[in-house]
Design an enzyme around this catalytic site. Structure first.
Site, short mmCIF file in Angstrom:
data_model
loop_
_atom_site.label_atom_id
_atom_site.label_comp_id
_atom_site.label_asym_id
_atom_site.label_seq_id
_atom_site.Cartn_x
_atom_site.Cartn_y
_atom_site.Cartn_z
CG LEU A 1 -1.99 -1.21 1.38
CD1 LEU A 1 -3.01 -0.98 2.24
CD2 LEU A 1 -3.00 -0.93 0.00
CD GLU B 1 -3.83 1.89 -2.67
OE1 GLU B 1 -3.15 1.68 -1.43
OE2 GLU B 1 -3.95 0.82 -3.45
#
Ligand code: FAD
Length: 386
Positions: free
Chosen positions: A241, A365
């Site tokens: 991420l 995200e």
């Protein structure tokens, strides 16, 4: 093109080449049809291999045919792709930062050999399965499990909101290994044609419409041991991420820049009261604000590139940039939309499409709120999560 503090002057030859290649690709291959794709809720599938041929997937990695370009070059690439559409940048982000990166970082030599060249060329498509129906902002509470069975594992659970799932050949699935002490999170390379694996498209999106999103169902799906990534715990998915969020911090600037350029051009051409609307002080103030906020976001992205290149970039700094730059793009796409009047609400001009896309980019995200809490913890030493 807006570059108010002459950042271009510091780009090296390779960075300019990648930026120009991506800009030309977006002008020729994305811009002409992306409004139609957005209206239809389709992704231009031919772009998958075209982007592979141009080396747009994880070019900042090395080996396996990957060119190891600078982190700034990679950021500029994301910026240009998202100036086209967030769906196109999402395709490249997922393939590169969320699928190729974990295989590159945690894969065995066989896994790398098998997947990296094919994914890099766009001959195979990957997706990243972390989010679950009941576990979004808190993925560490995931319910998907892996149980030892012979020389492999059986996976059960469901993942949702997975970009590219319905067209993916391989899914990086994160699951709790119930056969190991403490049930650590582990990553599995799950081929989507395995028994017990299903994918289903989500069609009702009003944002990121030019992108394929879906669910992954895992019903006792068997995965051999050789398809398990060599990483344990949340640092596996979280490190991916961080890579993707870095690209988003850059990409959002591209979307905002495209909105600004559209509004600037419109304001100089559109006449009301016998003058271009851009001659009115109210419209000039809007352009001044947009240009200033885009420029400060650009500076933040460039600074991240320097920190990342020398290995000093902290995930919290990426959180600050993702949070700031996406909020900026969300607000400035709205401002550009407003400057286009009625035309601004159509798919004939990009601002409303970018504005709608930014609702997803603001949420995925790590939501804006979650990045606030990451920064809050970093600044106070006190976690709001626990
Ligand atoms: P929730 O976590 O339920 O949050 C709802 C609201 O509550 C949000 O506003 C949130 O900020 C807030 N909130 C939650 N916890 C707190 C807290 N502690 N304090 C304050 N506020 C809080 N996931 C993948 O794994 N792979 C993908 O490829 C992928 N692609 C996506 C594509 C699209 C188009 C979308 C929309 C999502 C995608 N996601 C993907 C999922 C995305 O990462 C999640 O939607 C996101 O993490 C938020 O989770 P949630 O939707 O369950 O919202």
């Amino acid at each position: 093109m807006l570059d108010y503090v002459a950042l271009e002057a510091d780009l090296d030859q390779e960075e300019r080449l990648i930026r120009d290649t991506a800009r030309e690709f977006v002008d020729e291959e994305v811009r002409p049809d992306i409004g139609e794709h957005f209206l239809d809720g389709t992704f231009p599938r031919e772009l998958v291999t075209e982007m592979g041929e141009l080396g747009f997937y994880a070019p900042n990695l090395d080996g396996y045919g990957l060119p190891n370009v600078s982190e700034r070059a990679y950021g500029l690439l994301m910026q240009e792709l998202e100036a086209g559409d967030s769906g196109v940048r999402s395709m490249a982000s997922v393939q590169g930062a969320l699928v190729m990166y974990p295989i590159h970082a945690f894969g065995t030599p066989d896994q790398k050999e098998r997947w990296l060249p094919a994914l890099g060329r766009g001959e195979a498509v990957g997706c990243f399965g972390l989010t679950e129906p009941e576990h979004g902002s808190n993925p560490s509470s995931m319910a998907t499990t892996a149980e030892r069975d012979g020389d492999g594992y059986r996976l059960s659970g469901s993942k949702t909101w997975i970009t590219n799932a319905p067209i993916a050949d391989v899914a990086v699935v994160w699951a709790r290994d119930r056969s190991a002490e403490g049930s650590p999170v582990r990553g599995f390379l799950v081929e989507t044609d395995r028994d017990g694996v299903t994918t289903q498209a989500i069609h009702e999106k009003l944002s990121l419409r030019a992108s394929i999103t879906g669910e992954i169902g895992l019903s006792n799906a068997w995965v051999p041991e050789e398809d398990v990534l060599d990483v344990e715990g949340m640092k596996g998915p979280l490190s991916c991420l961080t890579q993707a969020r870095y690209g988003i911090a850059w990409g959002a600037v591209g979307a905002a820049r495209n909105c600004f350029e559209t509004a600037r051009e419109y304001a100089t051409e559109r006449e009301q009261f016998g003058r271009p609307i851009g001659s009115f002080q109210l419209q000039q103030e809007k352009l001044a604000e947009m240009a200033t906020r885009i420029t400060t976001a650009q500076l933040l992205a460039h600074r991240l590139a320097d920190l990342k290149a020398r290995g000093d970039l902290r995930p919290q700094q990426v959180s600050m940039a993702k949070r700031n730059n996406v909020r900026m793009a969300r607000e400035e796409s709205r401002r550009a939309r407003e400057m286009l009047g009625g035309n601004g609400i159509t798919a004939d001009y990009p601002p409303m499409r970018h504005l709608a896309n930014m609702e997803t980019v603001y949420t995925y995200e790590g939501t804006h709120d979650i990045h606030s809490l990451i920064l809050g913890e970093d600044l106070t030493g006190l976690s709001a999560f626990e």
